[in-house]
Design a protein around this motif. Structure first.
Motif, PDB file in Angstrom:
ATOM      1  N   VAL A  27       0.872  -1.169   0.000  1.00 36.66           N
ATOM      2  CA  VAL A  27       0.000   0.000   0.000  1.00 36.66           C
ATOM      3  C   VAL A  27       0.916   1.228   0.000  1.00 36.66           C
ATOM      4  O   VAL A  27       1.744   1.408   0.896  1.00 36.66           O
ATOM      5  N   ARG A  68      -1.378  -5.548   1.887  1.00 38.45           N
ATOM      6  CA  ARG A  68      -2.675  -6.194   1.959  1.00 38.45           C
ATOM      7  C   ARG A  68      -2.700  -7.377   1.003  1.00 38.45           C
ATOM      8  O   ARG A  68      -1.884  -7.463   0.074  1.00 38.45           O
ATOM      9  N   ARG A  79      -5.795  -3.488   5.271  1.00 40.74           N
ATOM     10  CA  ARG A  79      -4.367  -3.133   5.292  1.00 40.74           C
ATOM     11  C   ARG A  79      -3.763  -3.522   6.628  1.00 40.74           C
ATOM     12  O   ARG A  79      -4.388  -3.374   7.673  1.00 40.74           O
TER      13      ARG A  79
END
Length: 204
Positions: A27, A68, A79
């Motif tokens: 992320v 994730r 996440r």
């Protein structure tokens, strides 16, 4: 069971290789997901996910704010922290999240082996329940035995269902259990909560 990364890029569920393939993605600081690993990424990471190499913040590389699990079907897991000190442990947690998602998604799809057993049993019992075309076919058409077999199956099926629900309660919510039951989570909870109370003394 899960097959890990091999000829495919991601995690493959044993019962479905078309819609459910899992991946780990980083992320990015802007909240978006990084692209999935390429074959070259996997080679560089020696068969592992490459997020801990490509997004560790070193040498002007971007620093992931998390990682994730995602699925080819479009599912995106929550996440979690990107632990660069122990990537395998972080990835194992994501693998379990993805497998949970795949199991729930496939909970109304019979594996080929089970479907074949169902089909064979249905064909056999329906054949036994048909009226004979000729007197010499009596051995093949036995509707009374078909009735008895169906009665036994119904009784066994209820017991198998209760056993499976009790096992599922360790890892799945009532909403998830209601999906293969074809009912609401409230109905599933009410029905099998009472079932557990009745059977609890025998299980102790």
């Amino acid at each position: 069971m899960i097959e890990s990364k091999g000829t495919n890029m991601g995690w493959i569920h044993q019962d479905d290789e078309s819609d459910h393939e899992g991946f780990v993605v980083a992320v990015l600081p802007d909240g978006t997901d990084a692209p999935r690993d390429t074959w070259e990424d996997m080679q560089e990471a020696e068969g592992c996910w490459a997020w801990s190499l490509k997004y560790d913040g070193a040498h002007d590389r971007p620093l992931a704010v998390g990682i994730r699990a995602i699925c080819l079907c479009g599912w995106r897991g929550p996440r979690q922290r990107a632990d660069f000190t122990d990537p395998p442990a972080a990835e194992e947690s994501l693998r379990k999240q993805w497998y949970h998602h795949a199991e729930v998604s496939l909970s109304r799809t019979l594996p080929p082996r089970i479907q074949a057993l169902f089909d064979d049993l249905e064909e056999t019992l329906l054949g036994m329940a048909m009226p004979p075309a000729r007197p010499d076919e009596l051995d093949d058409t036995r509707p009374l035995i078909a009735i008895y077999a169906a009665t036994l199956l119904r009784a066994h099926a209820e017991r198998w269902q209760e056993t499976a629900v009790r096992a599922a309660r360790a890892d799945y919510s009532w909403e998830e259990i209601a999906r293969p039951l074809g009912t609401t989570k409230q109905s599933a909870h009410e029905r099998f909560r009472e079932s557990r109370q009745h059977t609890a003394p025998q299980e102790a």
